[in-house]
Each structure stands twice: as structure tokens, then as C-alpha cells.
Design a protein around this motif. Structure first.
Motif, short mmCIF file in Angstrom:
data_model
loop_
_atom_site.label_atom_id
_atom_site.label_comp_id
_atom_site.label_asym_id
_atom_site.label_seq_id
_atom_site.Cartn_x
_atom_site.Cartn_y
_atom_site.Cartn_z
N LEU A 95 0.83 -1.20 0.00
CA LEU A 95 0.00 0.00 0.00
C LEU A 95 0.87 1.26 0.00
CD1 LEU A 95 -2.92 1.09 0.10
CD2 LEU A 95 -2.73 1.06 2.60
N ALA A 96 1.99 1.19 0.69
CA ALA A 96 2.89 2.34 0.76
C ALA A 96 3.69 2.55 -0.52
CB ALA A 96 3.85 2.17 1.94
N THR A 97 3.90 1.49 -1.31
CA THR A 97 4.83 1.60 -2.44
C THR A 97 4.24 1.39 -3.82
OG1 THR A 97 5.47 -0.72 -2.22
CG2 THR A 97 6.79 0.90 -1.00
N LEU A 98 3.07 0.79 -3.92
CA LEU A 98 2.49 0.48 -5.22
C LEU A 98 1.31 1.38 -5.54
CD1 LEU A 98 2.54 -3.43 -4.98
CD2 LEU A 98 4.22 -1.95 -6.10
N LYS A 99 1.23 1.84 -6.77
CA LYS A 99 0.15 2.73 -7.18
C LYS A 99 -1.23 2.09 -7.09
CE LYS A 99 2.92 5.06 -10.65
NZ LYS A 99 3.04 5.35 -12.06
N SER A 100 -1.32 0.83 -7.45
CA SER A 100 -2.64 0.21 -7.58
C SER A 100 -3.01 -0.74 -6.45
CB SER A 100 -2.73 -0.51 -8.93
OG SER A 100 -1.77 -1.53 -9.00
N TRP A 101 -2.36 -0.62 -5.30
CA TRP A 101 -2.72 -1.47 -4.16
C TRP A 101 -3.77 -0.73 -3.34
CZ3 TRP A 101 -0.83 -6.21 -4.40
CH2 TRP A 101 -1.07 -7.08 -3.32
N SER A 102 -4.91 -1.36 -3.09
CA SER A 102 -6.02 -0.66 -2.45
C SER A 102 -6.16 -0.98 -0.97
CB SER A 102 -7.33 -1.01 -3.15
OG SER A 102 -7.72 -2.33 -2.85
N THR A 103 -6.74 -0.06 -0.24
CA THR A 103 -7.02 -0.26 1.17
C THR A 103 -7.98 -1.43 1.35
OG1 THR A 103 -6.67 2.09 1.59
CG2 THR A 103 -7.87 0.86 3.27
N LYS A 104 -8.93 -1.59 0.46
CA LYS A 104 -9.87 -2.71 0.52
C LYS A 104 -9.12 -4.04 0.47
CE LYS A 104 -13.83 -4.70 -1.93
NZ LYS A 104 -14.77 -4.52 -3.05
N LEU A 105 -8.14 -4.14 -0.42
CA LEU A 105 -7.35 -5.36 -0.52
C LEU A 105 -6.53 -5.58 0.75
CD1 LEU A 105 -6.48 -7.79 -2.14
CD2 LEU A 105 -4.75 -6.37 -3.25
N VAL A 106 -6.00 -4.52 1.33
CA VAL A 106 -5.22 -4.63 2.56
C VAL A 106 -6.07 -5.25 3.66
CG1 VAL A 106 -4.14 -3.29 4.42
CG2 VAL A 106 -3.62 -2.75 2.04
N VAL A 107 -7.27 -4.74 3.83
CA VAL A 107 -8.15 -5.23 4.89
C VAL A 107 -8.53 -6.69 4.65
CG1 VAL A 107 -10.45 -4.95 5.94
CG2 VAL A 107 -9.03 -2.93 5.45
N ILE A 108 -8.92 -7.02 3.43
CA ILE A 108 -9.31 -8.40 3.11
C ILE A 108 -8.14 -9.35 3.30
CG2 ILE A 108 -9.97 -9.95 1.21
CD1 ILE A 108 -11.63 -7.56 0.09
N ASP A 109 -6.98 -8.98 2.79
CA ASP A 109 -5.84 -9.89 2.82
C ASP A 109 -5.29 -10.07 4.24
OD1 ASP A 109 -4.41 -11.56 0.94
OD2 ASP A 109 -2.64 -10.34 1.37
N ILE A 110 -5.26 -9.02 5.03
CA ILE A 110 -4.80 -9.16 6.41
C ILE A 110 -5.77 -10.03 7.19
CG2 ILE A 110 -4.40 -7.96 8.60
CD1 ILE A 110 -3.20 -5.64 6.95
N ALA A 111 -7.06 -9.81 6.99
CA ALA A 111 -8.06 -10.65 7.67
C ALA A 111 -7.87 -12.10 7.27
CB ALA A 111 -9.46 -10.18 7.34
#
Length: 133
Positions: A95-111
Motif C-alpha cells: 500500500l505504501a509503495t504500489l500505485k494500484s494497491w487498495s485499502t480494501k485489498l489490505v483489509v481483506i488480505d490481512i483478515a
């Protein structure tokens, strides 16, 4: 406790659960959110290295403490925490380094990391307790 058998149990359980998740969710979640970043062809060797390394870490940091305490809930707790830290490291860095990484994906993937790590660790601990004692 035989750590090699415990590791093998953890590896098989983690690989099965994660493969089912990816097989059912890739087109629903990952492809819509990061499709342009996905490789044209799946790379088996890096995936195998990841599964082997991650299962080793779960074995050392979650399953073995559960076995030593004779408590699968300890493996569940440590597995969940390990999954939280490992998946958060990956997703938040992206999320910090890639243009197309979304917060939605962060939440889903961490969960998912918490769930798969906790489930794999506790199931591996339960199986090892039954097989090895």
C-alpha cells in the motif's frame, strides 16, 4: 514432539486451506483489484518456497508453543498474531509503495492472513497432539 512431522502437518493444512481460498477468491477479489499486476502465468517455484517457509514459521512460532503447552488454543492465538504481523507487513508495504494497491485489498488480505494462520496452526496442533502423544 517430532518437529518434522509437525512441520509436514502444518504445511499440508496451510497449503490446502490457502489453495482453496485462492482458487475460489482469485477471480472475485484479487483479479478485480490487482488484475493488471498479476503475472500471465503462475510461477510454481516461488509459491512452493513461500508455502514451505511460511509453514515453517507457523510451526516454530505457533504450533510448537501450542504443543509444548498441550493447548491448541495457544497455537490458534499465536498463529493469528503471526498471520496478522506477516500479512500486514506485506500488504501495508504494498500500500505504501504500489500505485494500484487498495485499502480494501489490505483489509481483506490481512483478515485472511489472520484466519488462515490461526486455523492452520490450531488444526496442526490438534492433529499433532493426537498423532504424536
Amino acid at each position: 514432539m517430532n518437529i518434522a512431522i509437525t512441520y509436514a502437518i502444518t504445511l499440508v493444512i496451510f497449503a490446502i486451506i490457502d489453495t482453496v481460498w485462492l482458487g475460489t477468491m482469485a477471480d472475485r477479489i484479487y483479479r478485480p483489484l490487482i488484475g493488471s499486476m498479476l503475472a500471465d502465468n503462475f510461477r510454481l517455484v516461488p509459491a512452493m518456497v513461500f508455502y514451505c517457509m511460511y509453514a515453517g514459521a507457523l510451526t516454530v512460532f505457533a504450533v510448537m508453543p501450542g504443543l509444548n503447552a498441550d493447548d491448541w488454543k495457544k497455537a490458534l492465538t499465536w498463529g493469528a498474531l503471526f498471520g496478522l504481523f506477516a500479512y500486514a507487513t506485506y500488504d501495508l508495504t504494498n500500500l505504501a509503495t504500489l500505485k494500484s494497491w487498495s485499502t480494501k485489498l489490505v483489509v481483506i488480505d490481512i483478515a485472511w492472513g489472520v484466519v488462515v494462520s490461526a486455523a492452520s496452526s490450531s488444526l496442526a496442533c490438534l492433529m499433532a497432539l493426537k498423532l504424536l502423544k
